[in-house]
Design an enzyme around this catalytic site. Structure first.
Site, PDB file in Angstrom:
ATOM      1  N   ASP A 174     -35.092  39.140  30.239  1.00  0.00           N
ATOM      2  CA  ASP A 174     -35.711  40.362  29.705  1.00  0.00           C
ATOM      3  C   ASP A 174     -36.647  41.094  30.659  1.00  0.00           C
ATOM      4  O   ASP A 174     -36.666  42.313  30.674  1.00  0.00           O
ATOM      5  CB  ASP A 174     -36.471  40.097  28.405  1.00  0.00           C
TER       6      ASP A 174
ATOM      7  N   ASP B  93     -40.344  35.173  18.334  1.00  0.00           N
ATOM      8  CA  ASP B  93     -38.973  34.919  17.873  1.00  0.00           C
ATOM      9  C   ASP B  93     -38.367  33.650  18.448  1.00  0.00           C
ATOM     10  O   ASP B  93     -37.536  33.018  17.815  1.00  0.00           O
ATOM     11  CB  ASP B  93     -38.070  36.125  18.131  1.00  0.00           C
TER      12      ASP B  93
END
Length: 885
Positions: A480, A69
């Site tokens: 993350d 992404d």
């Protein structure tokens, strides 16, 4: 686990875009600059991010691609079982093109591959999307800019594929666009594009219509295109095309006249979004995976359906009843060797795990990857081995029915190898998993799941620190997955930071004179936002938050580790002595200031906020605003103090249209001098001084002489050398940079999705940089294995493995050979190299010169050829002949 990552400081990048469409990603001619040849690698983490798409070529075995992404695209290398990055050439001004919304591999001409790129459809991304096309499997690209944006990191990014090539006439491509821009078509192999104006539905689904940023409120648009190859012949356009639309009432459309007219598919289910549409042309079935949400992390209900293309009959083939789902379906694939075999995923099932479903009778019956025996106990059809990426356990110790490591989450991509029914790959929010014994599922055995992700690095880097001593070579602060302590850059660390485990680490620091003391801060849904280590980051313990803290912010360790200053989100700047058992508010400095420490005086700290520099000489209790003027007015600034010299501060940052560049202070921030030879700078870091120099080497991500790149200075900024090249740009590199205090020339570069990049110099004056003044002359026997791993028209990729078969260790090596057919090396990695005519010499770099007896060293390269591509068979190690393996 994967959270949405949003690039900060995008406003600083929004200006200065060039009009027009250059023919390729290579930049136009630039001003001459001193340059150095560097070898670039990743500090290995292996994965770390969401893999929303996996694409196998349908006519060539072992040709596969993966899209991420925000971290570019990758090509699979079967010989090494690794992934090769394909979009490292994306530059600073077009950083959004590292987000890949779709990929397509040409079944007619397998050398061709296409990528639809763009990261955000709202204002965060300053550029429109583009379609990249390659005739050499992604080794080089040409680009067509689009008149709208694409969203590789937007909601719905796991649906697809939005980009598709006509399998009968490969000059025809379709692209589904977001934001109400409709369906687009190219009839000249992706060179030009036009909207299919008669396509009846641009989509209407948005994740959250109240989101004023435009992120969650964007129309997710046209989400996949699928051709029925049985309705065409080679050289003529395929007649039947299916298109998926983000519209719960009108999700699937069809054309039966090669795109001339379109109609809503009659009788289709409603109330759901069709994430995938996969066609089994042999049996005449279109399979559809539905969810009530766009994904990739949301979804509470779902169904699977089968459409008979000959009769128009719809059949609900859901493996469980709708009432029993708490997830949506996606990750849809058909076994091309046995088309009646279908698989799908419960992509949005976080707890207790994702689920994989498999049918061998076209969806009439299903089995699951795991079942409950007696709740909460589970019986798994698989075993999972994460020994190559042990951090995937996340250090968890869950209670049943949850297990660690998880089978996954956000499992929107799942593909069975069209040439090998035993191989399947699927993406998660943290890695790419796969198996090579999948059919054991059907025979009652257990198939083995392992990470198949080596070479694919997809972390977003917020901060970096390289201590001068101790077992850690590098500390990283990551989005993350928190971050890692690397003791060996070539090996995956066993675990991310734990105790506590932050979802995102925003800042970290070590005590310059006591590197065993380390501090990090970050984001966590509940719990402390600061942690400390007293053993060089090997183990951690949590500190205590001051009142009001909501996020990590920035943190600084005093030079001797006796005190800390913290500027957290949600609260003002704080200071403490000891390890944060209690905090006091600092005075004289505004909330949200960036903080750093002097690297010599343990009581001196610095801060910056909105154009003003602040100084504390009492351990952070009070700060005084400096009278320095002319600094950047915004907050897109990074600054650091030089180790070994009190008050020596370098500051980088700014924005187009205002003060932007690099500043230096030698009096603790009382005054700053702007370097006239630096146009723009966004990061600053220090590394080991060059041989013969007394001042540490400077590194920056900057624009100098009109050229964007990574630069090095060995003379306090008087002159600069560009150390990267146009093939190694990695999009946005503005978060952090640091040199290595122990290895001259080594630099660590942050990226927003390509992980931690580090480079080593081939500068002959560099201690530890590789190269050297004379060729190393190892003794003893040697063998060389030369393997062509990929070949296409005019180009190829090869791996070379050099083995020390003698009795003594080498401390350096230089391998030479001659190409028999005039081949030319284009790029070579893991070695320094030269070529003169047909003769090539490859030498060790700093980290792979030592080769023990019985051990091997490998490097690889891409090259060009004409006529024939015969492999060389004669190799020399210095003056010694090696045996060709």
């Amino acid at each position: 686990m994967r959270r949405t990552r949003i690039l900060t400081a995008v406003l600083a990048l929004a200006a200065g875009l060039l009009a027009g469409t250059p023919p390729a990603l290579a930049a136009a001619p630039r001003a001459a600059l001193a340059a150095d040849t560097y070898t670039w690698n990743n500090a290995r983490i292996d994965g770390g991010g969401f893999v929303p798409g996996i694409v196998f070529n349908r006519t060539e075995k072992n040709l596969a691609y993966a899209r991420t992404d925000i971290g570019g695209a990758y090509r699979w290398s079967e010989s090494t079982k690794t992934w090769t990055p394909l979009l490292d050439s994306v530059g600073w001004d077009e950083w959004g093109h590292t987000g890949v919304v779709s990929l397509a591999s040409d079944a007619v001409a397998p050398d061709k591959v296409y990528a639809a790129v763009g990261t955000y459809t709202n204002s965060w991304d300053p550029t429109n999307g583009a379609v990249l096309r390659s005739a050499d499997r992604g080794a080089s690209w040409q680009k067509t800019d689009l008149p709208f944006k694409l969203g590789g990191n937007m909601p719905g990014r796991g649906m697809g594929e939005r980009l598709a090539i006509d399998p009968n006439k490969d000059s025809v491509l379709y692209l589904g666009a977001p934001s109400g821009k409709g369906l687009w078509r190219s009839t000249d192999s992706g060179v030009t594009w036009s909207q299919v104006t008669n396509f009846p539905n641009v989509g209407n689904y948005v994740q959250d219509s109240t989101d004023t940023t435009g992120y969650a409120s964007d129309n997710q648009g046209i989400v996949w295109v699928t051709f029925d190859e049985s309705t065409g012949t080679a050289g003529t356009a395929t007649k039947t095309i299916y298109v998926g639309v983000a519209d719960k009432d009108n999700a699937v459309y069809r054309s039966t006249d090669a795109g001339t007219t379109w109609t809503r598919l009659a009788g289709q289910p409603t109330g759901y979004l069709a994430h995938k549409g996969v066609l089994d042309a042999k049996n005449g079935y279109l399979y559809l995976a539905y969810s009530d949400k766009g994904g990739p992390y949301d979804g509470g209900k779902g169904q699977l359906w089968r459409y008979a293309t000959a009769t128009g009959a719809w059949t609900n083939i859901s493996p469980v009843t709708e009432a029993d789902t708490y997830y949506g379906f996606s990750g849809l694939t058909v076994d091309r060797q046995h088309p009646g075999t279908v698989m799908a995923t419960a992509y949005s099932s976080w707890w207790p795990d994702t689920q994989l479903f498999r049918s061998t009778d076209s969806g009439a019956t299903w089995t699951k990857a795991w079942d409950y025996t007696s709740y909460p106990n589970r019986s798994n059809r698989y075993t999972i081995d994460v020994s190559s990426s042990p951090w995937l356990t996340f250090g968890a110790n869950p209670s049943p029915p949850e297990q660690t490591p998880k089978l996954g989450w956000m499992t929107e991509s799942l593909e069975i190898d069209p040439f090998n029914s035993d191989r399947m790959m699927y993406g998660t929010g943290a890695t790419l998993y796969g198996t090579e014994d999948l059919t054991k599922w059907d025979s009652g055995g257990q198939f083995t799941v392992k990470p198949m992700v080596r070479g694919l690095e997809e972390t977003s880097v917020n901060d970096l620190a390289a201590p001068p001593s101790g077992g850690a070579q590098l500390f990283s602060a990551l989005g993350d997955i928190g971050g890692f302590r690397h003791t060996d850059l070539t090996k995956v660390p066993s675990m991310m930071y734990t105790s506590p485990t932050f979802t995102t680490t925003t800042s970290l620091d070590f005590a310059e004179s006591n590197p065993n003391t380390v501090v990090r801060v970050g984001n966590l849904d509940s719990g402390p936002h600061i942690a400390f280590s007293t053993d060089n980051g090997a183990n951690w313990f949590a500190g205590t938050d001051p009142s009001g803290v909501s996020g990590g912010g920035t943190v600084a360790a005093g030079a001797d580790g006796s005190r800390f200053v913290w500027s957290p989100a949600g609260a003002g700047v704080q200071y403490t002595t000891g390890f944060g058992s209690s905090w006091s508010a600092s005075s004289g400095i505004p909330a949200g200031a960036v903080v750093e420490s002097d690297r010599v005086d343990p009581k001196t700290f610095y801060g910056f906020k909105s154009g003003t520099f602040y100084v504390s000489s009492d351990g952070g209790a009070t700060f005084t605003a400096s009278a320095a003027t002319g600094l950047p007015s915004g907050d897109s600034v990074r600054f650091k103090a030089l180790p070994g010299t009190k008050g020596d501060v370098w500051l980088a940052g700014g924005a187009t249209g205002g003060a932007y560049g690099l500043w230096h202070s030698t009096n603790g921030g009382t005054t700053f001098t702007k370097l006239a030879n630096v146009d723009q700078a966004d990061t600053i870091g220090f590394g080991k001084a060059a041989p013969g120099a007394s001042y540490q080497t400077l590194y920056t991500s900057a624009e100098i002489g009109g050229v964007r790149g990574i630069f090095r200075s060995t003379d306090q900024g008087s002159t600069w050398t560009r150390v990267n090249d146009d093939a190694h740009q990695w999009g946005w590199t503005g978060a952090a940079i640091t040199g290595d205090p122990r290895v001259y020339g080594r630099v660590y570069v942050s990226t927003n999705g390509r992980g931690v990049i580090y480079g080593d110099t081939s500068d002959t004056g560099g201690g530890g940089g590789g190269g050297g003044g004379t060729d190393p002359t190892p003794t003893g026997a040697c063998t060389v294995a030369y393997t062509i791993t990929n070949q296409w028209t005019g180009g190829f990729q090869a791996d070379v493995r050099l083995t020390n078969t003698g009795a003594t260790s080498w401390t350096g090596w230089s391998l030479g050979w001659s190409f028999p057919n005039g081949q030319t090396v284009g790029q070579l990695w893991n070695a320094d190299w030269t070529q003169s005519g047909a003769a090539v010499t490859a030498k060790n770099v700093s980290w792979n010169g030592t080769v023990a007896a019985g051990s091997s060293v490998s490097f690889g390269f891409t090259g060009t050829w004409t006529g024939t591509n015969t492999q060389p068979t004669a190799f020399k190690l210095g003056d010694q002949t090696c045996t060709a393996a």
